[in-house]
Design an enzyme around this catalytic site. Sequence first.
Site, mmCIF file in Angstrom:
data_model
loop_
_atom_site.group_PDB
_atom_site.id
_atom_site.type_symbol
_atom_site.label_atom_id
_atom_site.label_comp_id
_atom_site.label_asym_id
_atom_site.label_seq_id
_atom_site.Cartn_x
_atom_site.Cartn_y
_atom_site.Cartn_z
ATOM 1 C CG HIS A 224 20.973 -8.880 -18.474
ATOM 2 N ND1 HIS A 224 19.887 -8.081 -18.206
ATOM 3 C CD2 HIS A 224 20.468 -10.044 -18.974
ATOM 4 C CE1 HIS A 224 18.770 -8.731 -18.514
ATOM 5 N NE2 HIS A 224 19.086 -9.920 -18.989
ATOM 6 C CD GLU B 40 17.248 -15.557 -22.938
ATOM 7 O OE1 GLU B 40 17.798 -15.292 -21.867
ATOM 8 O OE2 GLU B 40 17.054 -14.721 -23.852
ATOM 9 C CG ASP C 58 15.618 -14.615 -18.636
ATOM 10 O OD1 ASP C 58 14.950 -14.131 -17.699
ATOM 11 O OD2 ASP C 58 16.428 -13.948 -19.294
#
Length: 253
Positions: free
Chosen positions: A45, A147, A173
């Site tokens: 990310h 996650e 998440d």
Amino acid sequence: MTQTGGNTVAPRDLGTGLWVGSTDARVVRAAAGGGFDWACVDEQHGGAAGGRENTDLIAAVRAAGVPAFVRVAWNRPELIGRALDSGADGVVVPMVDSVEQARAAAAATRFAPRGTRSFGPIRSVDGVATPVPEQANADVLCLVMVETVRGLDAVDDIAAVDGVDGVFIGPFDLSLALGLDVAGLLADDGEDGPLRRVVRACRARGLVAGAYAGSPERVARLRAAGFTMIAAVDDLAMIARSAGEAAAAAKAR
């Protein structure tokens, strides 16, 4: 590891780290040298796209005198191998929710006969030492991220996979998967709560229990829950916050 009684083993404590979203090696070196115990380049990310860019960022972290990790973009052997070939001390592998996926991640971090990592010492021209396979297998850290609900349900079996050195929580998440916000996830300190389940699975095997915090308050909460590797802050967020505080102080005078 130190035996603590019963079947539990004292988990490895890697301390407090920096999450790297910047792609500027000078910024990364300055931030990583601020007193953190390690830094992790975020390829999933963050801004890092891998390849030469990651080599420079990893080198910047190591120049600051701390271990460098890479959160790879996905659980794929070529991404894991490239991060390690670029000089990373270990990888954080996202979205691992089964034993099979954990085995694949662990295998990609080790050379044969333990794993399937390809030996390619071409990075010596970048100043990255050619790895000695046996030593590299022993030194590398493979941290898998839990996650999802499926991953949480399988965390004990995931932690038992040979070559998995730790379980890392992705709170955003995981909280989404559980129908919670991050504050609600972190506030659940019950023995059967998500955080305690992960820590217990790691402690039973002497593994690293890792998590992303993003703020001092979350660091305190995660440390109290038993996590032994905590990403305290993102470098770009830290710069933005420091800039805001400096500007406000200057204007107040």
